[in-house]
Scaffold this motif. Structure first.
Motif, PDB file in Angstrom:
ATOM      1  N   PRO A 195     -50.421  10.867  22.726  1.00 49.40           N
ATOM      2  CA  PRO A 195     -52.213  10.613  22.841  1.00 49.40           C
ATOM      3  C   PRO A 195     -52.021   9.318  22.244  1.00 49.40           C
ATOM      4  O   PRO A 195     -53.010   8.164  22.989  1.00 49.40           O
ATOM      5  N   VAL A 196     -51.406   8.210  21.308  1.00 48.70           N
ATOM      6  CA  VAL A 196     -51.278   7.173  20.258  1.00 48.70           C
ATOM      7  C   VAL A 196     -50.499   6.069  21.728  1.00 48.70           C
ATOM      8  O   VAL A 196     -51.161   5.162  23.047  1.00 48.70           O
ATOM      9  N   THR A 197     -49.490   6.797  22.350  1.00 49.98           N
ATOM     10  CA  THR A 197     -48.930   5.865  24.223  1.00 49.98           C
ATOM     11  C   THR A 197     -50.037   5.934  25.330  1.00 49.98           C
ATOM     12  O   THR A 197     -50.312   5.527  25.767  1.00 49.98           O
ATOM     13  N   ALA A 250     -45.604   1.534  32.199  1.00 49.26           N
ATOM     14  CA  ALA A 250     -45.762   2.973  31.873  1.00 49.26           C
ATOM     15  C   ALA A 250     -44.640   3.804  32.662  1.00 49.26           C
ATOM     16  O   ALA A 250     -44.976   4.961  31.903  1.00 49.26           O
ATOM     17  N   ALA A 251     -43.964   3.336  33.457  1.00 47.21           N
ATOM     18  CA  ALA A 251     -42.722   4.072  33.948  1.00 47.21           C
ATOM     19  C   ALA A 251     -41.964   4.468  32.725  1.00 47.21           C
ATOM     20  O   ALA A 251     -41.647   5.438  32.894  1.00 47.21           O
ATOM     21  N   GLY A 252     -42.196   3.544  31.816  1.00 49.01           N
ATOM     22  CA  GLY A 252     -40.738   3.501  30.731  1.00 49.01           C
ATOM     23  C   GLY A 252     -41.679   4.744  29.841  1.00 49.01           C
ATOM     24  O   GLY A 252     -40.786   5.163  29.430  1.00 49.01           O
ATOM     25  N   GLY A 312     -39.165  13.961  25.032  1.00 47.94           N
ATOM     26  CA  GLY A 312     -39.570  14.152  24.433  1.00 47.94           C
ATOM     27  C   GLY A 312     -38.933  13.287  23.266  1.00 47.94           C
ATOM     28  O   GLY A 312     -39.153  13.636  21.875  1.00 47.94           O
ATOM     29  N   LYS A 313     -38.910  11.936  23.818  1.00 53.71           N
ATOM     30  CA  LYS A 313     -38.741  10.636  22.699  1.00 53.71           C
ATOM     31  C   LYS A 313     -40.120  10.108  22.442  1.00 53.71           C
ATOM     32  O   LYS A 313     -40.776  10.238  22.694  1.00 53.71           O
ATOM     33  N   ARG A 314     -40.097   9.081  21.238  1.00 54.88           N
ATOM     34  CA  ARG A 314     -41.162   8.620  20.538  1.00 54.88           C
ATOM     35  C   ARG A 314     -41.402   6.895  21.534  1.00 54.88           C
ATOM     36  O   ARG A 314     -40.702   6.824  23.317  1.00 54.88           O
ATOM     37  N   ALA A 342     -42.466   1.238  24.231  1.00 52.05           N
ATOM     38  CA  ALA A 342     -43.055   1.182  25.390  1.00 52.05           C
ATOM     39  C   ALA A 342     -44.410  -0.351  25.859  1.00 52.05           C
ATOM     40  O   ALA A 342     -44.047  -0.922  26.636  1.00 52.05           O
ATOM     41  N   PRO A 343     -45.568   0.698  26.216  1.00 51.55           N
ATOM     42  CA  PRO A 343     -46.731  -0.084  26.130  1.00 51.55           C
ATOM     43  C   PRO A 343     -47.121  -1.767  25.821  1.00 51.55           C
ATOM     44  O   PRO A 343     -47.251  -2.285  25.645  1.00 51.55           O
TER      45      PRO A 343
END
Length: 189
Positions: A70-72, A134-136, A144-146, A150-151
């Motif tokens: 949700p944070v991402t 966004a793609a990353g 399944g990684k943190r 990335a944003p």
């Protein structure tokens, strides 16, 4: 049974050479086991209360914590909104410079021919930075990684691209940059 009848005396059951049955594999048809009360208490293992260490051990390696998704996604939406804002600021760059010329009583602003290309490159650059972030982030989420970082990295790069193209557009107007009244209107930096 016929072959064993000659080797065993009558009245005694024949010797069974098969392995001893385990886990009901040789049980007769229709037979079911019901445990006695003593066996029920022995069969129910005591389950310890889950702790943070066991929760971490239960989660397979390579899976992100529950808060990361949700944070991402929230950061990606915020980044999209800020990208729209940056694109609108870049499209209004020439109007903003014309307004500064009018406020400072400078000559009419005639944009340099390179301003249109710089503004278009800035819009494309800021948009591509968000798309790459966004793609990353989505790729990391799928694996399944943190992915929350990335944003954030995309936001920093987007600000750098925005400032670079804004400075490049302003650098094409030496009249505005050389005006001594610029500080009087906007205060001391």
């Amino acid at each position: 049974m016929a072959e064993n009848s000659s080797s065993t005396p009558s009245g005694t059951p024949p010797e069974d050479s098969r392995p001893r049955p385990q886990y009901g594999e040789l049980a007769p048809e229709g037979w079911s086991w019901t445990p006695t009360p003593d066996e029920r208490t022995l069969a129910a293992p005591s389950v310890p209360a889950p702790s943070a260490a066991s929760e971490k051990a239960a989660r397979p390696a390579g899976t992100a914590p529950a808060w990361d998704r949700p944070v991402t996604l929230s950061l990606l939406v915020l980044g999209l909104l800020s990208t729209f804002f940056a694109v609108s600021m870049l499209t209004m760059m020439t109007e903003s410079i014309q307004l500064l010329h009018a406020q400072l009583n400078l000559a009419a602003y005639e944009p340099d021919p390179s301003v249109t290309g710089l503004v278009a490159a800035g819009i494309v650059g800021v948009s591509l930075v968000w798309l790459a972030a966004a793609a990353g982030a989505i790729l990391l989420l799928v694996r399944g990684k943190r992915a929350f970082y990335a944003p954030l990295i995309g936001a920093v790069l987007s600000v750098v691209v925005f400032i670079a193209f804004t400075a490049a557009v302003l650098a094409t107007d030496p009249t505005l940059l050389n005006d001594p009244n610029l500080m009087d209107v906007y205060g001391q930096l």
